[in-house]
Design a protein around this motif. Structure first.
Motif, PDB file in Angstrom:
ATOM      1  N   ASN A 235     -40.181  72.695  55.062  1.00  0.00           N
ATOM      2  CA  ASN A 235     -40.988  73.131  53.923  1.00  0.00           C
ATOM      3  C   ASN A 235     -40.167  73.874  52.883  1.00  0.00           C
ATOM      4  OD1 ASN A 235     -43.824  72.313  54.522  1.00  0.00           O
ATOM      5  ND2 ASN A 235     -43.471  73.491  56.373  1.00  0.00           N
ATOM      6  N   LEU A 236     -39.217  74.680  53.344  1.00  0.00           N
ATOM      7  CA  LEU A 236     -38.371  75.404  52.402  1.00  0.00           C
ATOM      8  C   LEU A 236     -37.346  74.467  51.764  1.00  0.00           C
ATOM      9  CD1 LEU A 236     -38.241  78.205  51.279  1.00  0.00           C
ATOM     10  CD2 LEU A 236     -36.668  78.868  53.105  1.00  0.00           C
ATOM     11  N   LEU A 237     -36.828  73.514  52.546  1.00  0.00           N
ATOM     12  CA  LEU A 237     -35.884  72.547  51.988  1.00  0.00           C
ATOM     13  C   LEU A 237     -36.540  71.685  50.913  1.00  0.00           C
ATOM     14  CD1 LEU A 237     -33.818  71.306  55.062  1.00  0.00           C
ATOM     15  CD2 LEU A 237     -32.977  72.579  53.098  1.00  0.00           C
ATOM     16  N   ALA A 238     -37.813  71.346  51.111  1.00  0.00           N
ATOM     17  CA  ALA A 238     -38.512  70.556  50.096  1.00  0.00           C
ATOM     18  C   ALA A 238     -38.552  71.304  48.765  1.00  0.00           C
ATOM     19  CB  ALA A 238     -39.927  70.235  50.570  1.00  0.00           C
ATOM     20  N   ILE A 239     -38.695  72.630  48.821  1.00  0.00           N
ATOM     21  CA  ILE A 239     -38.684  73.444  47.605  1.00  0.00           C
ATOM     22  C   ILE A 239     -37.272  73.559  47.037  1.00  0.00           C
ATOM     23  CG2 ILE A 239     -39.011  75.797  46.727  1.00  0.00           C
ATOM     24  CD1 ILE A 239     -41.374  76.083  48.643  1.00  0.00           C
ATOM     25  N   LYS A 251     -28.866  66.207  62.504  1.00  0.00           N
ATOM     26  CA  LYS A 251     -27.667  66.503  61.720  1.00  0.00           C
ATOM     27  C   LYS A 251     -27.512  67.995  61.452  1.00  0.00           C
ATOM     28  CE  LYS A 251     -27.336  62.059  59.283  1.00  0.00           C
ATOM     29  NZ  LYS A 251     -27.324  61.410  57.944  1.00  0.00           N
ATOM     30  N   PHE A 252     -28.618  68.730  61.513  1.00  0.00           N
ATOM     31  CA  PHE A 252     -28.539  70.151  61.202  1.00  0.00           C
ATOM     32  C   PHE A 252     -27.751  70.932  62.251  1.00  0.00           C
ATOM     33  CE2 PHE A 252     -31.859  68.990  58.286  1.00  0.00           C
ATOM     34  CZ  PHE A 252     -31.616  69.813  57.205  1.00  0.00           C
ATOM     35  N   ALA A 253     -27.546  70.333  63.395  1.00  0.00           N
ATOM     36  CA  ALA A 253     -26.720  70.977  64.416  1.00  0.00           C
ATOM     37  C   ALA A 253     -25.235  70.739  64.164  1.00  0.00           C
ATOM     38  CB  ALA A 253     -27.103  70.461  65.801  1.00  0.00           C
ATOM     39  N   VAL A 254     -24.917  69.868  63.201  1.00  0.00           N
ATOM     40  CA  VAL A 254     -23.526  69.534  62.897  1.00  0.00           C
ATOM     41  C   VAL A 254     -22.962  70.551  61.909  1.00  0.00           C
ATOM     42  CG1 VAL A 254     -21.964  67.782  61.943  1.00  0.00           C
ATOM     43  CG2 VAL A 254     -23.968  67.087  63.289  1.00  0.00           C
ATOM     44  N   LYS A 255     -21.869  71.150  62.270  1.00  0.00           N
ATOM     45  CA  LYS A 255     -21.230  72.151  61.420  1.00  0.00           C
ATOM     46  C   LYS A 255     -20.894  71.562  60.053  1.00  0.00           C
ATOM     47  CE  LYS A 255     -17.005  74.946  61.285  1.00  0.00           C
ATOM     48  NZ  LYS A 255     -15.758  75.282  62.021  1.00  0.00           N
ATOM     49  N   GLY A 256     -21.322  72.246  59.010  1.00  0.00           N
ATOM     50  CA  GLY A 256     -21.015  71.819  57.650  1.00  0.00           C
ATOM     51  C   GLY A 256     -22.084  70.975  56.992  1.00  0.00           C
ATOM     52  N   PHE A 257     -23.041  70.427  57.784  1.00  0.00           N
ATOM     53  CA  PHE A 257     -24.065  69.563  57.189  1.00  0.00           C
ATOM     54  C   PHE A 257     -24.943  70.340  56.210  1.00  0.00           C
ATOM     55  CE2 PHE A 257     -28.433  67.853  57.222  1.00  0.00           C
ATOM     56  CZ  PHE A 257     -28.184  66.612  56.662  1.00  0.00           C
ATOM     57  N   ILE A 258     -25.304  71.554  56.577  1.00  0.00           N
ATOM     58  CA  ILE A 258     -26.196  72.352  55.727  1.00  0.00           C
ATOM     59  C   ILE A 258     -25.561  72.613  54.365  1.00  0.00           C
ATOM     60  CG2 ILE A 258     -27.224  74.662  55.508  1.00  0.00           C
ATOM     61  CD1 ILE A 258     -27.855  74.533  58.487  1.00  0.00           C
ATOM     62  N   THR A 286     -33.967  80.846  58.700  1.00  0.00           N
ATOM     63  CA  THR A 286     -34.240  79.433  58.420  1.00  0.00           C
ATOM     64  C   THR A 286     -33.067  78.513  58.704  1.00  0.00           C
ATOM     65  OG1 THR A 286     -35.797  80.119  56.702  1.00  0.00           O
ATOM     66  CG2 THR A 286     -35.016  77.844  56.621  1.00  0.00           C
ATOM     67  N   PHE A 287     -31.878  78.870  58.246  1.00  0.00           N
ATOM     68  CA  PHE A 287     -30.729  77.973  58.352  1.00  0.00           C
ATOM     69  C   PHE A 287     -29.854  78.274  59.572  1.00  0.00           C
ATOM     70  CE2 PHE A 287     -31.872  78.122  53.853  1.00  0.00           C
ATOM     71  CZ  PHE A 287     -32.006  76.769  53.580  1.00  0.00           C
ATOM     72  N   ASN A 288     -30.310  79.174  60.435  1.00  0.00           N
ATOM     73  CA  ASN A 288     -29.460  79.610  61.543  1.00  0.00           C
ATOM     74  C   ASN A 288     -30.101  79.501  62.914  1.00  0.00           C
ATOM     75  OD1 ASN A 288     -29.033  81.672  59.009  1.00  0.00           O
ATOM     76  ND2 ASN A 288     -27.120  80.927  59.827  1.00  0.00           N
ATOM     77  N   TYR A 289     -31.423  79.344  62.978  1.00  0.00           N
ATOM     78  CA  TYR A 289     -32.079  79.233  64.284  1.00  0.00           C
ATOM     79  C   TYR A 289     -31.699  77.893  64.913  1.00  0.00           C
ATOM     80  CZ  TYR A 289     -35.763  78.841  67.808  1.00  0.00           C
ATOM     81  OH  TYR A 289     -36.449  78.673  68.986  1.00  0.00           O
ATOM     82  N   MET A 290     -30.852  77.951  65.944  1.00  0.00           N
ATOM     83  CA  MET A 290     -30.335  76.770  66.628  1.00  0.00           C
ATOM     84  C   MET A 290     -29.570  75.844  65.676  1.00  0.00           C
ATOM     85  SD  MET A 290     -33.318  75.928  69.360  1.00  0.00           S
ATOM     86  CE  MET A 290     -33.783  77.175  70.560  1.00  0.00           C
ATOM     87  N   GLY A 293     -25.740  77.170  60.335  1.00  0.00           N
ATOM     88  CA  GLY A 293     -25.840  77.873  59.066  1.00  0.00           C
ATOM     89  C   GLY A 293     -24.807  77.388  58.059  1.00  0.00           C
ATOM     90  N   PHE A 294     -24.540  78.229  57.069  1.00  0.00           N
ATOM     91  CA  PHE A 294     -23.622  77.879  55.991  1.00  0.00           C
ATOM     92  C   PHE A 294     -22.176  78.213  56.378  1.00  0.00           C
ATOM     93  CE2 PHE A 294     -27.667  78.639  53.834  1.00  0.00           C
ATOM     94  CZ  PHE A 294     -27.761  77.521  53.019  1.00  0.00           C
ATOM     95  N   ILE A 295     -21.281  77.301  56.066  1.00  0.00           N
ATOM     96  CA  ILE A 295     -19.849  77.574  56.236  1.00  0.00           C
ATOM     97  C   ILE A 295     -19.342  78.367  55.034  1.00  0.00           C
ATOM     98  CG2 ILE A 295     -17.567  76.569  56.634  1.00  0.00           C
ATOM     99  CD1 ILE A 295     -19.690  76.136  58.873  1.00  0.00           C
TER     100      ILE A 295
END
Length: 642
Positions: A235-239, A251-258, A286-290, A293-295
């Protein structure tokens, strides 16, 4: 005396009945069109109020700050003060106060920088200390020194954040020109987010905030706002990006994807804005639960290193099911104070884009919002005092309503509570004067179907306010998941379907429902759903971890009337059902939205879209995927409970 009391009570009841009788009737729908009939929900219905108990806000400390900060406007630096006078009162004898601090900073060289931080060596903190401009976050430690004892006793630990002004002289000139541009002004954009809060629950739990927003000129509530994804991330990504990436969840578990996604704050940065993002509850953000996150640091002012450090180094206290107190302060207070500092530093200097998000009051208890009602209203009033509302677009939003527990599972309106988050949008006086047609459209759109993708297009529109029609937008900045979505400053179609707003059938609240009472039909559908779930476990290679499902009982099955669907095609052969059912082993309560062909008994359903209406914390510890957690009943949890 008793007779007088009885007569008084009778008069009160008569007066109450008269007042109720003369109240305007409740609307039947939030949205009422040929393609969408979004039902109105009474926030104060007896079944909801039977579960609601107002929470009271309790402080996280009962002492006074021994280290305080103020901003020196002449030097444009922060000063720290130590309160030796308070220390003497606390100790009730002559003592000296000795304080120190450690700088916190993001460890960009760590393998996962968002989960790492570094702390400097311990630095003595003298009174009236002028803080270096490279210090953004610190923890402090104060001790009382008694001359008769060589051992220092730690009296207080605390943490402070600072929004330092790093604008160069050239950037200041450029920012000032942007603020003064009369042809196309650059409004500040501030988004204040409160997790898991529907517009319905906001009225129930936050009456003071509701009154502030409802009575202050310039606020518009989008009552037809419908979420597009299950939890916070989509929902937040849609915004923020115009896409919710549901099919890319792994893919969100892949380092750097975010980092690779196209965030709206990047466009604001390119347009000369100063940017900020802050979120409390570091372990659940939001971007870190399991997720890694951001590199790279995503914005100019990023609170995560500070939140990560203080949750690791300060005393924690849990309330409302989450980490509520971090050290001496409320968890979300760090976020709102950071937002206040951000506004103080740049409201007169640079266009601002800021996203500030709170989880800790509301994530695990729907009544938790009542404890923050007065506090959040005070922050809104502080923003008013600071002049934020003079030239800023401000949004008060949520990601979704409450997703599980009694409110979701035991009320008829639970599905609507979950799917209809709040969205309030404020436009300042100059905007209302310069763009009256946009304001007129906002007024029309209040009770038309809207989605997160429309909010994304609204943010895009704020970067080019002279764009006069949706067709004039560059196709490259259209919301990827909803090409027909448009800015809320343009008139939304009066008759609009969920698919036209980028809302899937699973979350669409537009279609009337009727309860299916045929037991045979219920069982046939439910058994097919459970069989589909078991096949899904096999296909996902989860059977070694997750127990197979067996139907226990059907609680409720509703049939949706899909408005506008061609009766000669899908509607003639397929029924759309919302099925609530229990399975054995830990008695999970699931909700499935599905299509069923009664003629040949075929089922269409996405198992990953299943909703879990009761808590799965205790039964899903063997799984890290947040989607699978909803429906995996870990075999080891069954053994443990047995």
């Amino acid at each position: 005396m008793n007779l007088i009391r009885i007569m008084g009570t009778l008069f009160s009841l008569v007066a109450l009945a008269a007042a109720v009788e003369h109240q305007p009737p409740m609307p039947k729908y939030y949205v009422d069109s040929p393609l969408c009939k979004m039902p109105y929900v009474d926030p104060f219905s007896p079944e909801a109020m039977a579960m609601y108990k107002k929470k009271t806000l309790k402080d996280c400390h009962n002492d006074s700050e021994l280290v305080t900060a103020e901003y020196d406007t002449k030097l444009q630096q922060y000063r720290l003060h130590t309160r030796g006078d308070l220390a003497t009162k606390m100790a009730k004898k002559n003592v000296t106060l000795e304080c120190s601090y450690q700088k916190i900073y993001r460890d960009g060289n760590a393998s996962i920088p968002d989960n790492a931080y570094r702390m400097s060596k311990v630095i003595p903190l003298t009174d009236d200390l002028l803080l270096p401009k490279d210090v953004e976050y610190i923890t402090t430690r104060c001790s009382l020194n008694n001359s008769k004892s060589d051992k220092l006793k730690i009296t207080q630990q605390d943490a402070l954040s600072f929004v330092q002004d790093h604008l160069t002289a050239e950037e200041l000139v450029h920012s000032f020109r942007l603020l003064q541009d009369e042809e196309e002004p650059k409004p500040n954009v501030i988004i204040l987010g409160i997790d898991s809060t529907s517009r319905i629950n906001m009225r129930r739990t936050m009456p003071q905030v509701f009154r502030f927003l409802n009575r202050f000129p310039g606020w518009f509530e989008m009552q037809g706002y419908n979420k597009v994804g299950e939890n916070t991330l989509p929902n937040l990504l849609a915004i923020l990006t115009g896409d919710n990436y549901v099919e890319s969840s792994e893919k969100f578990a892949v380092k750097g994807f975010i980092d690779t996604l196209d965030y709206i704050w990047q466009r604001f940065k390119e347009a000369g804005y100063t940017t900020a993002y802050a979120e409390d509850y570091a372990s659940l953000s939001t971007f870190n639960y399991m997720k890694p996150g951001f590199i790279r640091q995503p914005v100019d002012y990023y609170l995560r290193p500070f939140m990560k450090a203080i949750e690791k180094t300060l005393k924690l206290e849990r309330r409302y099911g989450t980490i509520f107190c971090v050290g001496r302060h409320i968890n979300s207070g760090y976020v709102w104070d950071f937002a206040v500092q951000f506004v103080q530093r740049f409201v007169q200097k640079s266009p601002m884009f800021g996203l500030f998000w709170s989880n800790s009051f509301t994530h695990d208890q729907f009544a938790g919002a009542s404890a923050m009602d007065h506090l959040f209203r005070e922050y809104l009033q502080l923003f008013l005092k600071l002049g934020l509302f003079k030239r800023s677009i401000v949004m008060v939003v949520s990601d979704h309503g409450f997703r599980w527990g009694d409110l979701r599972a035991r009320t008829k309106s639970g599905y609507l509570e979950e799917s209809l988050p709040m969205l309030w949008l404020y436009v300042p006086p100059w905007f209302r004067q310069k763009y009256p047609h946009y304001v007129a459209n906002l007024r029309k759109n209040r009770n038309r179907l809207s989605s997160n993708y429309d909010v994304h297009m609204t943010l895009q529109h704020l970067l080019q306010l002279n764009t006069r029609s949706p067709e004039a937008f560059d196709p490259r900045i259209q919301a990827k998941k909803c090409k027909s979505c448009r800015s809320l400053f343009f008139e939304l179609p009066e008759s609009r379907s969920c698919s036209q707003a980028g809302i899937s059938e699973k979350w669409c609240t537009c279609h009337p429902k009727t309860t299916v009472t045929n037991h045979t039909e219920q069982q046939a559908v439910a058994l097919a759903v459970v069989q589909k779930m078991n096949k899904h476990l096999v296909a996902r290679n989860l059977t070694h971890l997750c127990e197979s499902f067996k139907l226990k009982t059907v609680r409720l099955m509703d049939r949706k009337e899909i408005l506008g669907e061609n009766i000669t095609t899908a509607a003639a052969t397929e029924h759309v059902y919302v099925l609530n059912f229990f399975t054995v082993h830990e008695t999970p309560l699931f909700e499935a939205t599905l299509r069923w062909n009664p003629a040949n008994g075929t089922l269409k359903m996405n198992v990953d879209e299943l909703s879990r209406k009761n808590s799965y914390t205790a039964t899903a510890s063997c799984i890290s995927d947040p989607i699978v957690k909803k429906y995996c009943i870990c075999k080891k949890s069954i053994k443990k409970h047995k």
